[in-house]
Scaffold this motif. Structure first.
Motif, short mmCIF file in Angstrom:
data_model
loop_
_atom_site.label_atom_id
_atom_site.label_comp_id
_atom_site.label_asym_id
_atom_site.label_seq_id
_atom_site.Cartn_x
_atom_site.Cartn_y
_atom_site.Cartn_z
N LYS A 5 6.30 8.39 -1.21
CA LYS A 5 7.40 7.16 -0.91
C LYS A 5 7.99 8.00 -2.73
O LYS A 5 9.29 7.65 -1.95
CB LYS A 5 7.39 6.27 -1.23
N GLY A 6 7.72 8.46 -3.40
CA GLY A 6 8.35 8.27 -5.07
C GLY A 6 8.41 10.28 -5.27
O GLY A 6 9.58 10.91 -4.48
N ASN A 7 8.68 10.47 -6.34
CA ASN A 7 8.79 12.08 -6.37
C ASN A 7 8.67 13.03 -6.03
O ASN A 7 7.34 12.47 -5.43
CB ASN A 7 9.15 12.46 -8.11
N ARG A 8 8.87 14.04 -5.84
CA ARG A 8 7.92 15.20 -5.24
C ARG A 8 6.72 15.73 -6.28
O ARG A 8 6.07 16.28 -5.53
CB ARG A 8 8.97 16.13 -4.98
N GLY A 9 6.98 15.48 -7.27
CA GLY A 9 5.69 15.94 -7.91
C GLY A 9 4.10 15.33 -8.26
O GLY A 9 3.16 16.04 -7.81
N ARG A 10 4.10 13.76 -7.79
CA ARG A 10 2.78 13.13 -6.90
C ARG A 10 2.26 14.31 -5.67
O ARG A 10 1.43 14.87 -5.57
CB ARG A 10 3.11 12.14 -6.62
N LEU A 11 3.19 14.57 -4.89
CA LEU A 11 2.87 15.17 -3.47
C LEU A 11 2.45 16.37 -4.16
O LEU A 11 1.45 17.26 -3.61
CB LEU A 11 4.08 15.74 -2.76
N GLY A 12 3.29 17.14 -5.48
CA GLY A 12 2.55 18.36 -5.47
C GLY A 12 1.26 18.40 -6.72
O GLY A 12 0.34 19.66 -6.17
N VAL A 13 1.36 17.82 -6.65
CA VAL A 13 -0.03 17.24 -7.08
C VAL A 13 -1.42 17.07 -6.27
O VAL A 13 -2.02 17.75 -6.47
CB VAL A 13 -0.84 15.99 -8.05
N VAL A 14 -1.25 16.84 -5.15
CA VAL A 14 -2.49 16.62 -4.00
C VAL A 14 -2.04 18.02 -3.48
O VAL A 14 -3.44 18.74 -3.07
CB VAL A 14 -1.59 15.90 -3.11
N VAL A 15 -1.17 18.61 -3.27
CA VAL A 15 -0.94 20.07 -2.42
C VAL A 15 -2.20 21.31 -3.54
O VAL A 15 -2.54 21.64 -2.76
CB VAL A 15 0.92 20.43 -2.37
N GLN A 64 -5.64 9.22 12.64
CA GLN A 64 -6.61 8.03 10.82
C GLN A 64 -5.00 8.16 9.67
O GLN A 64 -5.15 9.12 9.91
CB GLN A 64 -7.99 8.80 10.33
N VAL A 65 -5.73 6.71 9.22
CA VAL A 65 -4.62 6.57 7.93
C VAL A 65 -5.12 6.71 6.69
O VAL A 65 -6.12 5.73 6.81
CB VAL A 65 -3.98 5.89 7.87
N LEU A 66 -5.08 7.18 5.36
CA LEU A 66 -5.93 7.14 4.20
C LEU A 66 -5.30 6.96 3.83
O LEU A 66 -3.35 7.44 3.01
CB LEU A 66 -6.84 7.85 4.07
N ASP A 67 -4.92 5.78 2.45
CA ASP A 67 -3.68 5.93 1.91
C ASP A 67 -4.21 5.81 -0.23
O ASP A 67 -5.22 4.75 -0.54
CB ASP A 67 -3.26 4.14 1.82
N PHE A 68 -3.81 6.65 -1.18
CA PHE A 68 -4.55 6.76 -2.24
C PHE A 68 -3.12 7.13 -3.26
O PHE A 68 -3.58 7.74 -4.14
CB PHE A 68 -5.11 8.43 -1.71
N GLY A 69 -2.71 5.84 -2.59
CA GLY A 69 -1.14 6.01 -3.61
C GLY A 69 -1.28 5.11 -4.77
O GLY A 69 -3.10 5.16 -4.96
N TRP A 70 -0.37 6.10 -6.03
CA TRP A 70 -0.81 5.89 -7.71
C TRP A 70 0.61 5.67 -7.47
O TRP A 70 1.78 6.06 -7.32
CB TRP A 70 -1.55 6.16 -8.43
N PRO A 71 1.15 4.68 -8.89
CA PRO A 71 2.78 4.76 -9.56
C PRO A 71 3.14 5.91 -9.74
O PRO A 71 2.73 7.02 -10.32
CB PRO A 71 2.14 4.23 -10.43
N ASP A 72 4.42 5.60 -9.13
CA ASP A 72 5.20 6.91 -9.66
C ASP A 72 5.16 7.05 -11.31
O ASP A 72 5.05 6.17 -11.72
CB ASP A 72 6.61 6.55 -9.03
N MET A 73 5.94 8.48 -11.07
CA MET A 73 5.63 9.13 -12.27
C MET A 73 4.20 9.15 -13.71
O MET A 73 4.61 9.40 -14.77
CB MET A 73 6.88 8.42 -13.24
#
Length: 149
Positions: free
Chosen positions: A42-52, A1-10
């Motif tokens: 795909k962007g900076n680690r900050g976006r991943l950090g928000v989710v974690v 199962q793959v879900l895409d919750f992407g949003w623009p970098d920065m």
């Protein structure tokens, strides 16, 4: 199962999106003991950090005792790999999300209208006397207004 919750970098995602991501992760992890969540960015680690970071707050409220070690591993990853690169707005949204979970912040579903912007003085970024500010307004991640310089 793959879900895409992407949003623009920065950029920081809307609080509704953070809620949706955390709920989807929690539902998947609780569906079966062998389920795991893999986060890709795909962007900076900050976006991943928000989710974690958001999920760590979320799981403190909804988690079972079995998820305590998983939270510890996520916390170590977050502190070792993500914290130094978070944008101020990303950090602020984690605090907003935490406030939503604790009940100290309520979401406002009513539309907001910007009537005016007041700038008191122009910063002097150059030795020659100031800067040339402009205003750009976004609605739902789309620019709707840009002032002249």
């Amino acid at each position: 199962q793959v879900l895409d919750f992407g949003w623009p970098d920065m950029h920081t995602p809307a609080l509704e999106k953070i809620c949706s991501i955390c709920k989807a992760m929690d539902t998947w992890l609780n569906a079966a003991p062998h389920n795991v969540v893999v986060l890709h960015n795909k962007g900076n680690r900050g976006r991943l950090g928000v989710v974690v970071a958001a999920y760590m707050h979320y799981s403190n409220i909804s988690a079972s005792a079995d998820q305590a070690l998983d939270r510890f591993a996520m916390k170590r990853f977050y502190e070792d790999k993500v914290v130094p690169v978070g944008q101020p707005s990303q950090k602020r949204y984690i605090h907003y999300f935490s406030g939503l979970l604790s009940g100290s912040i309520k979401m406002n579903n009513k539309p907001l209208f910007l009537h005016h912007v007041i700038m008191h003085g122009i910063p002097n970024f150059e030795s020659k006397g100031g800067c040339r500010p402009f205003l750009k307004i976004y609605q739902a991640m789309q620019p709707v207004y840009t002032s002249g310089i």
